[in-house]
Design an enzyme around this catalytic site. Structure first.
Site, PDB file in Angstrom:
ATOM      1  N   GLY A 262      -2.309 120.906  13.837  1.00  0.00           N
ATOM      2  CA  GLY A 262      -1.818 122.095  14.520  1.00  0.00           C
ATOM      3  C   GLY A 262      -0.360 121.944  14.866  1.00  0.00           C
ATOM      4  O   GLY A 262       0.247 120.885  14.688  1.00  0.00           O
TER       5      GLY A 262
ATOM      6  N   GLY B 118       5.220 124.711  20.143  1.00  0.00           N
ATOM      7  CA  GLY B 118       6.649 124.689  20.374  1.00  0.00           C
ATOM      8  C   GLY B 118       7.187 123.284  20.502  1.00  0.00           C
ATOM      9  O   GLY B 118       8.396 123.082  20.510  1.00  0.00           O
TER      10      GLY B 118
ATOM     11  N   GLY C  88       6.598 120.544  18.329  1.00  0.00           N
ATOM     12  CA  GLY C  88       6.313 119.785  17.136  1.00  0.00           C
ATOM     13  C   GLY C  88       4.926 119.969  16.560  1.00  0.00           C
ATOM     14  O   GLY C  88       4.129 120.773  17.024  1.00  0.00           O
TER      15      GLY C  88
ATOM     16  N   VAL D 211       1.240 118.210  15.050  1.00  0.00           N
ATOM     17  CA  VAL D 211       0.313 117.102  15.244  1.00  0.00           C
ATOM     18  C   VAL D 211      -0.434 116.871  13.928  1.00  0.00           C
ATOM     19  O   VAL D 211      -0.949 117.811  13.324  1.00  0.00           O
ATOM     20  CB  VAL D 211      -0.694 117.388  16.375  1.00  0.00           C
ATOM     21  CG1 VAL D 211      -1.630 116.199  16.553  1.00  0.00           C
ATOM     22  CG2 VAL D 211       0.028 117.677  17.675  1.00  0.00           C
TER      23      VAL D 211
ATOM     24  N   ASP E   2       1.058 121.147  32.802  1.00  0.00           N
ATOM     25  CA  ASP E   2       0.810 122.063  31.690  1.00  0.00           C
ATOM     26  C   ASP E   2      -0.664 122.023  31.298  1.00  0.00           C
ATOM     27  O   ASP E   2      -1.012 121.944  30.128  1.00  0.00           O
ATOM     28  CB  ASP E   2       1.686 121.684  30.488  1.00  0.00           C
ATOM     29  CG  ASP E   2       1.679 122.757  29.402  1.00  0.00           C
ATOM     30  OD1 ASP E   2       1.407 123.930  29.737  1.00  0.00           O
ATOM     31  OD2 ASP E   2       1.929 122.421  28.234  1.00  0.00           O
TER      32      ASP E   2
END
Length: 725
Positions: A427, A430, A432, A434, A548
């Protein structure tokens, strides 16, 4: 004649054999002491023992009761009897009072019934813990309970006890746990309740029929911890101001009583949200919306505050306001606008992707000044990237330009193995891309590519990433290693196989098959998230804030155990530099945006994180632990309702928090807010409502009114658990 003689001989032998067995059995029983007899009488009072846990309670096989299942002895005296969750049915015999050295009696979660024999309290004055919760005991609590002066734990919850508490209970001054919840106790507090139990740490009187006033000196119980639960009773009169002076971390639950008057603005009561007081129509003043009258601080004109959770009365679906709005969803013009916008956006991103792909990755061949080229394939698509030399690396950084730095002693792979491994795009965001990376030995890792810029902040990056690498908790994803060069910054994590909580709740775009999570699994996930955040907040070396927290950052392990990910990622990306959003576009084809699973839901647009963040996070610079509390509350609402944090109601859009508040004010039934996939779990309604109550406490607008994550954990643990087959 011979036949008759033979028959008489056989009969005589049988009779003699039976007589001998009786003599032997009698001899074995006679060898038992009084404690053995008491235990055998308990076995005789047990009607059903489906698991055979009392099978070896047999004097003929062993005359030593200390060897019997569930029995613990000290100096050949029975000091503990523990038979929890054995499906035993029957009653307790008075002969249990013949265990004078008994210290602990634990018969929780069985099917035992009847009354408590007073002889138990007469004969075992040294009893320290009496744990009988989850049975069907009835009747009153014997008055001679006051003889148990050494009693520290009394848990009679989830039974059918009735009548008032005996006055003598105040003699049990060493009590540390008193849990009488979910019975039919009546009456008021015994005199001297608050002054007697100075060592009391846990108090739960919820779901009874207690009445009268809460003692004004209840604030003297300074040893209390966790949740002090007076909810779902008939307590009346004012809230004693002394409650506000209980320890700061104590959560006070006064919901659903007949309390009246203004809520005292003292101590901890000032920081409680409305969820601690709902269901008391006569209460007024902050934090309720019901103001007090100006006449001598009276209660004014009380109005019900259906803020949560018991105010979901049983209603007919046809009586629910707004029921028809659920099917309307977005307007036709809105749908057209969304489709056109999506097409234009995808085209633009596609052009950008094609340009970057042709310039940087076609063919996958590194230039002479590149040291490594990596070519990955998945379903016919190639993704590649090159690590480039850059002589501008400052020598003062004293770090190898292309170094893989392990953060765990168990890391046994090197950079060459990592670069030669098979890799697949998991996936992008914003920050980078993975990758799922499978090494030659079968080890699977998750590798996040951070950025390409930033050559002067290695020391700062190193300090931050190594601190994160020290975090070890079963509910937090472990960072195993990192790679730093001028052009590439990589983070290497454990690979978590079952995707994210977001995908588990809403499914994966483009896939028809979907196995929704049961309520049991969802509750276990929520508890795991809380444990992980409590670790970050209170136990980790630096008392971190995640900042987050959202479902896409909660990964699910092999058995759907939650693992919190992306901790500290935003700061690391900032230090690493570069423009990770553009990088992600050149690394993989754009993905189709997630679509709402029902017309009444609106998928967050833009950065999903903002919909999980506390209101003050938009203004404050320094993150607070209460940010994570708010985020957890929004996640909990998503787990319960199955809806994204932005929902479409008719033609308007609102947050899930506002939507739930509106549903509560309109007294909609639980079925209207519950995820349709949980329809089969409606028998867990009480448990679901308890979690909903905790969630609403977490999403209070004022940070000070939110509980700590430890309070949240204690509240979830204190919920009445439904049975799961």
């Amino acid at each position: 004649m011979a036949t008759l003689t033979t028959l008489l001989t056989v009969v005589t032998a049988v009779v003699l054999s039976s007589a001998a067995w009786v003599v032997l059995s009698a001899a074995a029983v006679e060898s038992l002491n009084s404690e053995g007899y008491a235990l055998l009488s308990l076995k005789q009072s047990i009607k059903e023992d489906p698991e055979g846990c009392l099978a070896n309670w047999d004097a003929s096989s062993s005359s030593d009761p200390c060897t019997w299942n569930g029995v613990t002895c000290q100096d050949l005296r029975v000091v503990s009897l523990s038979l929890p969750k054995k499906k035993l049915s029957g009653s307790l015999p008075p002969s249990l009072g013949s265990l004078p050295f008994l210290r602990h009696l634990n018969l929780r979660n069985n099917y035992l019934s009847g009354v408590l024999p007073p002889e138990l309290f007469n004969g075992a004055p040294g009893l320290q813990s009496l744990v009988l919760y989850g049975n069907s005991f009835s009747g009153s609590l014997p008055p001679n309970i006051g003889l148990l002066v050494y009693l520290q734990a009394l848990d009679l919850s989830q039974n059918s006890f009735s009548a008032t508490l005996p006055q003598s209970i105040v003699r049990c001054r060493r009590l540390r746990t008193l849990n009488l919840s979910r019975n039919n106790f009546t009456g008021s507090f015994p005199l001297g309740f608050a002054t007697s139990f100075v060592s009391l740490e846990r108090l739960d009187l919820s779901f009874n029929r207690f009445d009268g006033v809460i003692p004004p000196d209840v604030g003297n119980l300074s040893s209390l911890q966790g949740t002090v639960d007076f909810s779902h009773n008939n307590f009346s009169g004012p809230i004693p101001a002394s409650l506000g002076y209980l320890p700061e971390k104590v959560y006070i639950d006064l919901t659903y009583n007949n309390l009246t008057g203004p809520i005292p603005q003292s101590g901890g009561l000032m920081n409680r949200g409305p969820t601690a007081f709902i269901g008391n129509p006569g209460l007024c003043g902050p934090p309720l919306k019901n103001p007090c009258s100006s006449l001598a601080g009276g209660a004014g004109s009380p109005s019900p505050n259906p803020y949560l959770p018991g105010n979901y009365p049983a209603q007919n679906p046809g009586d629910v306001p707004g029921k028809g709005e659920k099917a309307r969803g977005l307007s036709k013009s809105g749908l057209v606008a969304m489709v056109v916008g999506d097409v234009i956006g995808i085209c633009l991103v596609g052009l950008l992707f094609s340009f970057c792909y042709s310039r940087l990755c076609t063919p996958c061949k590194c230039r002479d000044d590149d040291v490594y080229g990596l070519e990955k394939g998945e379903k016919g698509r190639k993704d590649c990237f090159c690590f480039r030399k850059d002589e501008s690396e400052a020598p003062s950084e004293n770090v190898e330009q292309y170094g893989l730095v392990p953060l765990d002693a168990q890391v046994a792979f090197d950079l060459d193995e990592l670069l030669k491994a098979s890799a697949f795009v998991l996936g992008k965001s914003g920050i980078g891309i993975v990758y799922k990376v499978v090494l030659e030995d079968g080890l699977t890792l998750a590798v996040r590519r951070l950025g390409e810029g930033g050559s002067q902040r290695f020391k700062e990056f190193q300090t931050e990433v190594e601190a994160i690498g020290k975090l070890r908790h079963p509910n937090v994803v472990t960072l195993r290693a990192y790679y730093w060069s001028v052009d590439e910054k990589l983070l290497i994590y454990d690979y978590i196989p079952n995707g994210s909580l977001s995908t588990a709740l809403h499914g994966k775009p483009g896939l028809v098959s979907f196995n929704p999570l049961s309520w049991f699994v969802r509750l276990r996930i929520l508890k795991g998230i809380v444990k992980g955040v409590v670790y970050l907040h209170e136990i980790s070396p630096k008392k971190y804030v995640h900042g987050d927290l959202k479902p896409s950052n909660v990964l699910l392990g092999k058995n759907f155990e939650p693992r919190i990910s992306d901790f500290g990622l935003a700061r690391l990306a900032n230090i690493a530099g570069g423009t990770p959003t553009l990088q992600s576009n050149r690394m993989t084809a754009p993905e189709k945006p997630l679509q709402p699973s029902a017309p009444s839901e609106a998928m967050p647009l833009g950065t999903p994180s903002s919909y999980y963040q506390a209101p003050e996070a938009m203004k404050a610079v320094k993150p607070s632990q209460k940010w994570d509390v708010y985020s957890f509350g929004v996640i909990s609402l998503e787990v319960i309702t199955g809806r994204y944090p932005r929902v479409q109601v008719g033609t308007s859009e609102m947050s899930s928090v506002q939507w739930i508040e509106q549903c509560i004010e309109e007294k909609k039934p639980l079925a209207d807010v519950l995820d349709p996939y949980l329809a089969e779990d409606m028998d867990k309604e009480e448990e679901i409502i308890g979690v909903l109550k905790v969630a609403m406490a977490c999403v209070q607008g004022t940070p000070e009114k939110r509980p700590s994550m430890r309070n949240v954990w204690e509240a979830l643990e204190s919920l009445p658990m439904s049975s799961y087959d």
